[in-house]
Structures are given as C-alpha cells and as structure tokens.
Write a protein that holds these residues in place. Structure first.
Motif, PDB file in Angstrom:
ATOM      1  N   LYS A  53       6.267  -0.832   0.481  1.00 31.30           N
ATOM      2  CA  LYS A  53       6.149   0.106  -0.612  1.00 31.30           C
ATOM      3  C   LYS A  53       6.295   1.502  -0.005  1.00 31.30           C
ATOM      4  CE  LYS A  53       2.982  -2.861  -3.194  1.00 31.30           C
ATOM      5  NZ  LYS A  53       1.587  -3.037  -3.681  1.00 31.30           N
ATOM      6  N   LYS A  54       7.015   2.377  -0.691  1.00 27.83           N
ATOM      7  CA  LYS A  54       7.275   3.701  -0.147  1.00 27.83           C
ATOM      8  C   LYS A  54       6.849   4.770  -1.145  1.00 27.83           C
ATOM      9  CE  LYS A  54      11.168   2.244   2.700  1.00 27.83           C
ATOM     10  NZ  LYS A  54      12.597   2.450   3.003  1.00 27.83           N
ATOM     11  N   PRO A  55       5.562   5.090  -1.142  1.00 18.93           N
ATOM     12  CA  PRO A  55       5.097   6.089  -2.106  1.00 18.93           C
ATOM     13  C   PRO A  55       5.544   7.503  -1.760  1.00 18.93           C
ATOM     14  CG  PRO A  55       3.319   5.437  -0.663  1.00 18.93           C
ATOM     15  CD  PRO A  55       4.468   4.526  -0.344  1.00 18.93           C
ATOM     16  N   PHE A  56       5.933   7.747  -0.490  1.00 17.04           N
ATOM     17  CA  PHE A  56       6.255   9.101  -0.061  1.00 17.04           C
ATOM     18  C   PHE A  56       7.711   9.199   0.392  1.00 17.04           C
ATOM     19  CE2 PHE A  56       1.775   8.274   1.521  1.00 17.04           C
ATOM     20  CZ  PHE A  56       1.161   8.796   0.393  1.00 17.04           C
ATOM     21  N   ASN A  57       8.273  10.395   0.257  1.00 14.04           N
ATOM     22  CA  ASN A  57       9.603  10.678   0.785  1.00 14.04           C
ATOM     23  C   ASN A  57       9.618  12.110   1.305  1.00 14.04           C
ATOM     24  OD1 ASN A  57      10.280  12.491  -1.472  1.00 14.04           O
ATOM     25  ND2 ASN A  57      10.442  10.606  -2.697  1.00 14.04           N
ATOM     26  N   LYS A 109       8.171   7.863   7.656  1.00 12.91           N
ATOM     27  CA  LYS A 109       7.906   6.486   8.092  1.00 12.91           C
ATOM     28  C   LYS A 109       6.443   6.313   8.491  1.00 12.91           C
ATOM     29  CE  LYS A 109      10.850   4.782  11.008  1.00 12.91           C
ATOM     30  NZ  LYS A 109      11.524   4.475  12.305  1.00 12.91           N
ATOM     31  N   ILE A 110       5.901   7.290   9.187  1.00 13.73           N
ATOM     32  CA  ILE A 110       4.508   7.215   9.647  1.00 13.73           C
ATOM     33  C   ILE A 110       3.544   7.159   8.470  1.00 13.73           C
ATOM     34  CG2 ILE A 110       2.677   8.540  10.777  1.00 13.73           C
ATOM     35  CD1 ILE A 110       5.002   9.572  12.678  1.00 13.73           C
ATOM     36  N   VAL A 111       3.678   8.090   7.528  1.00 12.99           N
ATOM     37  CA  VAL A 111       2.713   8.128   6.421  1.00 12.99           C
ATOM     38  C   VAL A 111       2.879   6.913   5.502  1.00 12.99           C
ATOM     39  CG1 VAL A 111       2.362  10.617   6.493  1.00 12.99           C
ATOM     40  CG2 VAL A 111       4.208   9.698   5.085  1.00 12.99           C
ATOM     41  N   ASN A 112       4.103   6.446   5.337  1.00  9.06           N
ATOM     42  CA  ASN A 112       4.306   5.249   4.521  1.00  9.06           C
ATOM     43  C   ASN A 112       3.742   4.001   5.192  1.00  9.06           C
ATOM     44  OD1 ASN A 112       5.488   6.183   2.131  1.00  9.06           O
ATOM     45  ND2 ASN A 112       7.533   6.243   3.032  1.00  9.06           N
ATOM     46  N   THR A 113       3.890   3.921   6.515  1.00 10.10           N
ATOM     47  CA  THR A 113       3.346   2.779   7.251  1.00 10.10           C
ATOM     48  C   THR A 113       1.824   2.748   7.149  1.00 10.10           C
ATOM     49  OG1 THR A 113       5.195   2.742   8.813  1.00 10.10           O
ATOM     50  CG2 THR A 113       3.157   1.680   9.514  1.00 10.10           C
ATOM     51  N   LEU A 114       1.193   3.890   7.376  1.00  4.15           N
ATOM     52  CA  LEU A 114      -0.262   3.939   7.284  1.00  4.15           C
ATOM     53  C   LEU A 114      -0.729   3.661   5.858  1.00  4.15           C
ATOM     54  CD1 LEU A 114      -0.982   7.027   9.570  1.00  4.15           C
ATOM     55  CD2 LEU A 114      -1.618   4.653  10.033  1.00  4.15           C
ATOM     56  N   GLN A 116       0.808   1.837   3.584  1.00  2.00           N
ATOM     57  CA  GLN A 116       0.997   0.419   3.302  1.00  2.00           C
ATOM     58  C   GLN A 116      -0.111  -0.422   3.926  1.00  2.00           C
ATOM     59  OE1 GLN A 116       3.871  -1.417   1.603  1.00  2.00           O
ATOM     60  NE2 GLN A 116       1.997  -2.623   1.572  1.00  2.00           N
ATOM     61  N   ARG A 117      -0.428  -0.131   5.179  1.00  2.00           N
ATOM     62  CA  ARG A 117      -1.457  -0.922   5.869  1.00  2.00           C
ATOM     63  C   ARG A 117      -2.833  -0.710   5.245  1.00  2.00           C
ATOM     64  NH1 ARG A 117       0.344  -0.513  12.316  1.00  2.00           N
ATOM     65  NH2 ARG A 117       2.424  -1.414  12.003  1.00  2.00           N
ATOM     66  N   ALA A 118      -3.128   0.539   4.903  1.00  2.00           N
ATOM     67  CA  ALA A 118      -4.419   0.812   4.251  1.00  2.00           C
ATOM     68  C   ALA A 118      -4.476   0.159   2.876  1.00  2.00           C
ATOM     69  CB  ALA A 118      -4.630   2.324   4.139  1.00  2.00           C
TER      70      ALA A 118
END
Length: 341
Positions: A53-57, A109-114, A116-118
């Motif tokens: 899921k990619k809430p940020f761009n 990528k960093i903020v989306n990865t964190l 998603q994991r959270a």
C-alpha cells in the motif's frame, strides 16, 4: 451405432482427461491448476514495493506523514526535531543541511515501508528511555530506535545519521542504510539521538544495551553486531567502537564486530579498535579524505582489518550514493562486515 456412440464418448472423456492437445504427461494440468499457476507467476513477478500500500508520494506534505495515525506519536521523529535544519514542504522537496543527493524516491520508499509494516502490526519504533527518565530529562522525548526488521535470528546493525551534533539527518544518512540492510536479511536499527557529542554517544550506548537486553523479543543475534554512521554519526560509531557502551553509561558489552564510517574527520584510534570500513568523497569540504585515509592506514599498520574508498567529485553527505561514483559502496561495506563474522 451403439458401439460408435460409446467410442465417441470414450474419446471425449480421454480428451478431457489429457487436455486439449490430447497428450497426457507431467506437464498436463487441469484448467483450474493452470489458472492458479498463472496467478502465482503474476504475483511472484510483481516487485515487493508494487504490492505495498502506498499512502505517500513525492507530493505528500511532510506534515501529513508526521501526523499519520499509523505512526502514533513517533511520526514526528522521522524528520529533524529542529526543523530549522530542513527545508521543503513535501517529501519530494525535502532538503537537509550539509547533505547532498537526497533521493525523493528513496524518501518515499522509506516512509511507505515503515507505514506498511506499522499498519500490518509490526513494531517499527522503540523507546530507549522510560517515561520517568523522560520526565527528568525532557530532551529524551526526542530519542528512539526505528526498526527495519530483517530475518528472525539474524545479526543486527545500528545506523547513526549525522547532522553536526545539532540535529539528526536520518532520512538521508541512516534510514536508507537500514532499509537496504533489512532487505539483505539483517536486522537494522536507525537511532534518533539528542544533539551534542556526549549525549549522542550516551544514547547510542543506551540503544546497544536496549537491543542486547531485548534480543529475544527483537529476534536478533547480538554476536558481531555492527555500528554504522555518517559524519557526526560516524564519530559516534567510532567512539563506541573504541571505548564500548560502558564508557558512555551503557552496559558492559562486547565491542562491535565492525564499524562502518562515512565522511568524517575523526582521527583518534586505539590498538583495540574494531575492524573499520570507511568511505568519503574527494570533494568533501567538511571531512578531508586524506585525513580519513591516514587514520585507516595507521589502524591497518596495527593489524586492524580496514577498507577505505574515496570517490572523485563527491561532496559531503552523499548517503547511499545512488547514481554517483559511490554507488554500490554499501555492498562493499556489508561484505567487509561479513568477513568479520
């Protein structure tokens, strides 16, 4: 006639069992199985980030990321606590003092990865101080460990961003490194620490102690851990490598198996220093590459394993060095760490 009908029915049954080509063998599958295999191939061929899921761009505002409820109260620590050292309103516009080559795609990528994991229920941030300790020293509110989990039971690394001991430039100098390390299976932490050389080292000592104390819960192997750092963060890694966590208020714990340093003028060393990898740009106006080379040469003369790289044309704070002469340095650093295991 009756016999012909039986023959035709038998042929139809045979064709249904063997497939449209009438051949029966190990490659023959039912239409349902074939569809399932095709869907699995499609799924496996999609890169991991495409499935996230990619809430940020790049157009997402930094405040939107900070305040996303998935991150709870620690979202603000994704970016400098003192915003005087950053500029830009969106993830794509982010700039940090003393840093170059900030990659907006990597930031996203960093903020989306964190996120998603959270969102999936993983713990991606750990406090290293108790509420009581924060009450005594409110500056400790702005500390903690972001966790980029790798394979359960793998070794761990702590990445320490620079910022002149005035702020923590994690989005360029520690988060990208930690994410890359986690993709290689290692358990990587990025430390957010208090400004000031002494307090920063105290926070790193506390972070190491925290990880050792909670190794089972975190599912990390504490043997031959590594400390990574850029600029001021590299000094922290070097000091903790030389003197150990106990010298800065932490527990009496082993030295790291390797120290990985980027662009710092740190020149102190000791006979018992851990194996050290270092890299820097030749056009760095803050950390002269010859100073770094002299230190590594002196350590090597003492029998300490070292590796040093200097890259033409690069200034300070190049981070991962994507699309520069330094691209791929992290792979070399990981290989160096692995040689010490």
């Amino acid at each position: 006639m009756k016999g012909q009908k039986i023959l035709v029915a038998g042929l139809c049954l045979l064709l249904c069992l063997t497939g449209c080509n009438g051949q029966k063998g190990p490659d023959s599958v039912s239409s349902t199985s074939a569809i399932r295999q095709q869907e699995e191939l499609k799924t496996n061929s999609v890169p991991e980030l495409e499935m996230m899921k990619k809430p940020f761009n790049e157009n997402t505002s930094i405040d939107t990321v900070k305040n996303d409820p998935v991150f709870d109260d620690y979202g603000r620590l994704l970016f400098p606590a003192d915003d005087g050292y950053m500029s830009g309103d969106t993830l794509g516009d982010l700039q940090l003092t003393w840093y170059n080559y900030i990659d907006p795609a990597e930031t996203v990528k960093i903020v989306n990865t964190l996120w998603q994991r959270a969102n999936d229920g993983e713990t991606v941030f750990y406090d290293i101080y108790s509420d009581a300790e924060k009450a005594v020293d409110p500056d400790k509110e702005d500390t903690g460990l972001f966790f980029f989990k790798g394979e359960p039971g793998e070794k761990f690394a702590i990445c320490n961003a620079g910022g002149g001991f005035s702020y923590v430039g994690a989005m360029q100098d520690s988060f990208p490194h930690a994410l890359k390390l986690s993709k290689r299976g290692y358990n990587a932490f990025a430390l957010v620490y208090r400004p000031g050389a002494q307090t920063a080292c105290e926070d790193l000592a506390r972070a190491i102690s925290f990880i050792f104390e909670n190794a089972d819960k975190l599912e990390v192997d504490t043997d031959c851990y590594s400390l990574w750092g850029g600029s001021a963060g590299a000094r922290m890694a070097a000091w903790l490598g030389s003197y150990g966590p106990a010298a800065f208020g932490g527990d009496n714990l082993p030295q790291p198996g390797a120290v990985i340093m980027q662009y710092t003028g740190h020149s102190d060393y000791a006979e018992n220093d851990p194996p050290t990898f270092a890299c820097v740009g030749e056009n760095d106006g803050i950390a002269n590459w010859l100073t770094m080379q002299r230190r590594l040469d002196a350590m090597s003369a003492l029998g300490i394993p070292t590796e040093f790289h200097h890259y033409p044309g690069l200034p300070h704070g190049f981070g991962l060095g994507t699309d520069t002469a330094a691209e791929g340095w992290l792979d070399k650093a990981v290989a160096f760490w692995e040689e010490q295991m």
